[in-house]
Design a protein around this motif. Structure first.
Motif, mmCIF file in Angstrom:
data_model
loop_
_atom_site.group_PDB
_atom_site.id
_atom_site.type_symbol
_atom_site.label_atom_id
_atom_site.label_comp_id
_atom_site.label_asym_id
_atom_site.label_seq_id
_atom_site.Cartn_x
_atom_site.Cartn_y
_atom_site.Cartn_z
ATOM 1 N N GLY A 117 0.841 -1.210 -0.020
ATOM 2 C CA GLY A 117 0.025 -0.037 0.019
ATOM 3 C C GLY A 117 0.786 1.266 0.019
ATOM 4 O O GLY A 117 2.189 1.142 -0.109
ATOM 5 N N LYS A 118 0.055 2.538 0.148
ATOM 6 C CA LYS A 118 0.985 3.719 -0.172
ATOM 7 C C LYS A 118 1.715 4.060 1.257
ATOM 8 O O LYS A 118 0.900 3.855 2.333
ATOM 9 C CB LYS A 118 -0.103 4.855 -0.269
ATOM 10 C CG LYS A 118 0.293 6.216 -0.435
ATOM 11 C CD LYS A 118 -0.500 7.253 -0.741
ATOM 12 C CE LYS A 118 0.052 8.563 -1.103
ATOM 13 N NZ LYS A 118 -0.978 9.661 -1.363
ATOM 14 N N PRO A 119 2.826 4.182 1.287
ATOM 15 C CA PRO A 119 3.692 4.506 2.495
ATOM 16 C C PRO A 119 3.086 5.741 3.310
ATOM 17 O O PRO A 119 2.724 6.446 2.723
ATOM 18 C CB PRO A 119 5.055 4.505 1.908
ATOM 19 C CG PRO A 119 4.828 4.947 0.595
ATOM 20 C CD PRO A 119 3.810 4.643 0.010
ATOM 21 N N GLU A 120 3.131 5.622 4.502
ATOM 22 C CA GLU A 120 3.243 6.848 5.070
ATOM 23 C C GLU A 120 4.228 7.852 4.958
ATOM 24 O O GLU A 120 5.161 7.623 4.593
ATOM 25 C CB GLU A 120 3.133 6.480 6.850
ATOM 26 C CG GLU A 120 2.122 5.394 7.319
ATOM 27 C CD GLU A 120 2.462 4.964 8.674
ATOM 28 O OE1 GLU A 120 2.015 5.461 9.544
ATOM 29 O OE2 GLU A 120 3.472 4.231 8.712
ATOM 30 N N THR A 121 3.620 9.275 4.822
ATOM 31 C CA THR A 121 4.480 10.186 4.651
ATOM 32 C C THR A 121 5.651 10.432 5.531
ATOM 33 O O THR A 121 6.889 10.955 5.335
ATOM 34 C CB THR A 121 3.904 11.883 4.495
ATOM 35 O OG1 THR A 121 3.260 11.943 5.794
ATOM 36 C CG2 THR A 121 2.775 11.444 3.407
ATOM 37 N N ASN A 122 5.617 10.154 6.887
ATOM 38 C CA ASN A 122 6.415 10.148 7.742
ATOM 39 C C ASN A 122 7.625 9.027 7.663
ATOM 40 O O ASN A 122 8.680 9.047 8.367
ATOM 41 C CB ASN A 122 6.005 10.067 9.212
ATOM 42 C CG ASN A 122 5.253 9.140 9.485
ATOM 43 O OD1 ASN A 122 5.623 7.883 8.656
ATOM 44 N ND2 ASN A 122 4.422 9.095 10.588
ATOM 45 N N PRO A 156 2.588 15.658 0.025
ATOM 46 C CA PRO A 156 1.721 17.188 0.022
ATOM 47 C C PRO A 156 2.262 18.245 0.636
ATOM 48 O O PRO A 156 2.065 19.257 0.247
ATOM 49 C CB PRO A 156 0.259 16.654 0.320
ATOM 50 C CG PRO A 156 0.277 15.044 0.279
ATOM 51 C CD PRO A 156 1.697 14.505 0.682
ATOM 52 N N ASP A 157 3.050 17.856 1.908
ATOM 53 C CA ASP A 157 3.607 19.060 2.724
ATOM 54 C C ASP A 157 4.976 19.672 1.991
ATOM 55 O O ASP A 157 5.263 20.572 2.649
ATOM 56 C CB ASP A 157 3.644 18.501 4.179
ATOM 57 C CG ASP A 157 2.217 18.262 4.949
ATOM 58 O OD1 ASP A 157 1.340 18.927 4.280
ATOM 59 O OD2 ASP A 157 2.302 17.656 5.693
ATOM 60 N N LEU A 158 5.275 18.671 1.303
ATOM 61 C CA LEU A 158 6.784 19.282 0.712
ATOM 62 C C LEU A 158 6.448 20.448 -0.372
ATOM 63 O O LEU A 158 5.950 20.355 -1.205
ATOM 64 C CB LEU A 158 7.493 18.190 -0.078
ATOM 65 C CG LEU A 158 8.874 18.281 -0.782
ATOM 66 C CD1 LEU A 158 9.723 18.691 0.376
ATOM 67 C CD2 LEU A 158 9.136 17.166 -1.485
#
Length: 887
Positions: free
Chosen positions: A27-32, A428-430
């Motif tokens: 699945g999509k990895p966590e952004t952290n 998205p926060d980058l």
């Protein structure tokens, strides 16, 4: 018999399926799990880079320097300084900064054996852009090893669009992008096909649409050992084809930017920077688009006759200003007198992704604003067999793209045939600042080179970063704070690690090191230690947090000891300090006290040293941002908000404060329109709708997604720069102010009272800054702006609140009750039951209550600030607004 065969076949199939390995869908990895690491900062116009073994990064700067970053030493070394042409000649005979220079560098696929590197640059005093091969074994580059491989003949007058991207494919063919070398800013945002005598620099048919010219192309050649090259099979025009160049792989390119080749399919991908028109025209053609393209084989990508998904321009006569027929994408014809190639061109191929200045209906994820497409890499996990930080399988086969202006990275998903399926924001926060090249390194990390905001200058935000993925134990996320960051001696400080967390839920160890002048003076293993400083100076408190797996992270807070922070206070002698009432006059006085400097009262601090300003801000501002400490002595709250809006928009991509960039400086704009009564309205309209012609041929894109309020604030700030004191008149420290709302303004805004003082500092501690901001809000409060509720229902858009039960309430925090005579409740429906105003708690004293079906509750005279609870005595009471009533 058939049934028995079918059962046997089914049994064999089940047996085979049981023997196949189980592949887990990741699945999509966590952004952290991703970390941004800054490798080098304050670069000087970086253009393109290559990552070497060991993590060294070789990159080119447009001004001519070739530099090498070494992660082992964290140092940058200049290995070559080429003499390059960076200017173009205007029609007036003057020269101006252009796009030419040192454009790119790439390592040969067999660099470890032959030590060859290829450089694409603009040699000084020559009208060519040159691809050369050099031999480099480390250390300083010996320029005498140069072997000239290929020259692209260019114009140095009225020029732009260089391209310059390079990449090798699986067959060790070198692909090189070249721009159309055409001045397009006099074409009103449409296609530059000016065929008038002497206008060749403004005709892209001479380059992009010319089968016999190397400009506006992606070239594909096979470098040979002797420094020459051969033509690989499959280019657009076979060798010997009349009036063609066999090096051409794709044509019809405007400014192809940052090539990549899929390591599995050998397909070519790139970004394409488009023209500058905001709107389409029936007489000229479509509005402008930037593009992202893919080529499985050689082809014509349409420019200058088509843009986006093959949207056609009209044949336009620049001499007579008359429009002809739309160009035909199946049979594009180049009849320009500046064409030296074939007239009939290959059929045009539309873009995979295309997007305008406004929100794209086809690709809304791309946002809006200025645009400049930059291609990026296609990820395949198998390319990094020994990589320590390889991205997860979720990104397998996805194409990562970015935009120089918009600052995002998007992950594009394609099907097995290379067709577009979807896209989504990566981290998205980058926020990137002028991303100009992006690729994966041997370790599997994503490297990004950022040019910064602003053309042709050294931008302080230009940097080289690496985005690392951690699939195992994650580093702790560290937060630090200090109860005081400055103060007089002895200075007692409570250090805090609040907010520090570990995404894996590990227990953490804390290590504080507090140093002064590079020497550790204090140390603590407590999470939140107390510190007593008795010696003046600057202290750095570094918190290092370590998890059981040894992963650690650090953060620093700086403390200045030996100089007290000034105490600045706005006192309201008359009037309310929570709300304004139009036309009311407020008496105020500012007090300032500083331990070292004295006070206003003692006259050791003089009135002119204190900045006092009062501004009206229209509806729609985020008061949380505006009312925070600005840490700037001479900026009023209004212009601080305008600066914030400029920073988060794309304005800085084309404009600077006091130096010309792609567009005029803000100060130039202010001086041009100084004294004009219509400038604010005219410029606001231009920002929203776009425009050109005032400052030469440069075109301003439309900013239709910005609100009128935001644009007005920005324009007011820019126009103020023509004044000697651009932040407005400094008000007296004691006086009166009438809260008049000017014509054209609504009563829904706010008044900002601000006082600030910066002290003189001491021998051992820097100057400190103190300020006080008072926000006077509109006395009309919608229910969705209340500060809390209990047992209340809100409708979908939160414009109406209703009580679920008797005793339900709405809360208003920190309300100054001085000179408030009552509260009016604007009810929704026929609610007539009483509403009680309680002081300091839901069961606190009642200071007001509606009676006899009235919507107004008179208030008992009360001083100071209090929390209010508006308690509903019956269920189903509905309310939409609360109006505060002044004396």
């Amino acid at each position: 018999m058939n049934q028995i065969i079918g059962l046997k076949g089914l049994s064999l199939l089940l047996l085979l399926l049981l023997q196949l390995p189980v592949v887990a869908q990741e699945g999509k990895p966590e952004t952290n799990r991703f970390t941004k690491v800054v490798l080098a900062q304050k670069l000087e116009e970086p253009m393109q880079f290559q990552i070497m073994d060991g993590g060294k990064v070789l990159y080119a700067e447009r001004k001519g320097k070739l530099k090498l970053y070494d992660p082992a030493t964290n140092k940058m070394e200049v290995i070559a300084d080429l003499q390059v042409s960076r200017e173009y000649l205007k029609k007036s005979g003057e020269s101006s900064e252009g796009e030419d220079g040192l454009q790119g560098v790439i390592l040969d696929p067999d660099y470890a054996i032959n030590h060859w590197i290829y450089i694409f640059y603009s040699p000084k005093n020559e009208s060519v852009n040159r691809l050369s091969r050099f031999t480099w074994k480390g250390g300083r580059l010996n320029l005498s090893t140069e072997k000239k491989v290929l020259d692209v003949i260019v114009q140095r007058e009225e020029c732009c669009h260089v391209g310059g991207g390079m990449v090798f494919d699986k067959d060790k063919n070198l692909l090189l992008s070249t721009g159309d070398n055409t001045y397009s800013k006099s074409s009103d945002g449409f296609t530059p096909i000016d065929e008038r005598p002497g206008a060749a620099p403004r005709d892209a048919q001479k380059s992009s649409g010319n089968t016999n010219d190397l400009r506006g192309k992606i070239l594909r050649i096979h470098p040979e050992a002797d420094g020459t090259y051969t033509i690989p099979a499959g280019n657009l025009f076979p060798e010997g084809t009349p009036n063609t160049r066999p090096e051409i792989y794709t044509m019809g390119n405007r400014n192809p930017w940052r090539l990549t080749v899929d390591s599995k399919t050998n397909w070519l991908y790139w970004g394409e920077v488009g023209p500058d028109g905001s709107n389409g025209s029936e007489s000229r053609g479509p509005r402008s688009y930037d593009e992202f393209n893919m080529a499985k084989k050689a082809g014509n990508y349409g420019w200058p006759y088509f843009v986006g998904d093959n949207q056609a321009y009209r044949n336009y006569d620049f001499a007579t200003k008359k429009s002809g027929e739309l160009y035909d994408p199946l049979k594009p014809l180049n009849k320009s007198p500046n064409n030296t190639g074939q007239q009939m061109l290959p059929p045009a191929i539309g873009a995979m992704i295309w997007y305008p200045y406004v929100i794209s209906p086809e690709f809304p994820e791309m946002g809006s604003g200025g645009r400049s497409a930059v291609g990026g890499p296609v990820f395949h996990k198998s390319d990094f067999k020994n990589g320590a930080r390889v991205f997860p399988a979720y990104y397998e086969g996805k194409w990562l793209i970015t935009d120089w202006v918009r600052g995002w990275i998007l992950s594009v998903t394609l099907d097995e045939l290379g067709n577009y399926k979807s896209m989504e924001r990566f981290l998205p926060d980058l926020k990137l600042y002028g991303a100009i090249d992006m690729k994966f390194g041997p370790d599997g990390s994503l490297y990004v080179l950022e040019y910064g905001n602003g053309y042709f200058k050294d931008n302080p935000e230009a940097e080289l970063i690496r985005i690392e993925f951690n699939g195992g134990n994650r580093k702790p996320a560290v937060q630090v704070a200090a109860s005081k960051t400055a103060g007089a001696l002895p200075l007692k400080v409570n250090l805090s690690s609040a907010g520090t967390a570990d995404a894996d839920g590990d227990s953490l160890k804390y290590d504080w090191k507090i140093s002064r002048a590079g020497v550790v003076r204090y140390r603590s293993q407590l999470a939140n230690p107390e510190l007593l400083l008795n010696t003046p100076g600057i202290y750095k408190a570094v918190l290092t947090v370590t998890d059981p797996g040894g992963a650690k992270n650090s953060k620093t807070v700086e403390i200045a000891a030996g100089n007290a922070v000034p105490v600045v206070k706005f006192d309201f002698i008359s009037g309310n300090s929570s709300f304004y009432f139009p036309g009311k006059t407020i008496r105020y006085a500012v007090s300032v006290t500083d331990k070292e400097d004295g006070s206003l009262a003692s006259k050791r601090i003089l009135s002119p040293q204190v900045a006092v300003s009062i501004n009206y801000l229209s509806e729609g501002y985020d008061m949380t941002v505006i009312a925070q400490q600005q840490k700037t002595f001479d900026v009023s709250a209004q212009f601080a908000s305008a600066k914030g809006l400029i920073k988060k928009s794309d304005c800085n991509a084309c404009h600077a404060l006091d130096t010309k960039s792609l567009g005029p400086s803000f100060k130039q704009v202010a001086l041009k329109y100084q004294g004009s009564k219509t400038a604010e309205a005219v410029l606001a309209k231009k920002v929203i709708s776009g425009g050109s012609g005032v400052w030469g041929d440069a075109m301003m894109p439309a900013h239709s997604s910005m609100s009128q309020t935001e644009v007005n604030s920005i324009i007011k700030y820019i126009l103020s720069l023509s004044k000697k004191n651009p932040v407005g008149k400094n008000l007296p420290v004691k006086g009166t102010y009438t809260t008049n709302v000017k014509q054209g303004q609504t009563n829904k805004g706010t008044f900002i009272f601000r006082a600030a003082y910066k002290d003189r500092g001491t021998k051992f501690a820097p100057a400190q800054f103190g300020e006080h901001i008072v926000v006077l809000k509109n006395p009309n409060i919608p229910v969705n702006n209340t500060d809390g509720s209990n047992q209340m229902n809100f409708n979908k858009d939160r414009t109406v609140a209703s009580a679920k039960i008797a005793g339900a309430f709405l809360q208003l925090k920190e309300i100054d009750l001085t000179e408030l005579k009552g509260m009016e409740f604007v009810m929704a429906g026929n609610s007539t039951s009483a509403i009680e105003v309680h002081l300091d708690s839901p069961a606190g004293p009642i200071i007001g209550k509606t009676t006899n079906g009235s919507s107004i509750a008179g208030l008992k005279e009360t001083k100071g600030k209090h929390n209010l609870w508006l308690v509903f005595t019956e269920k189903d009471q509905k309310i939409s607004f609360i109006n505060m009533l002044g004396i």
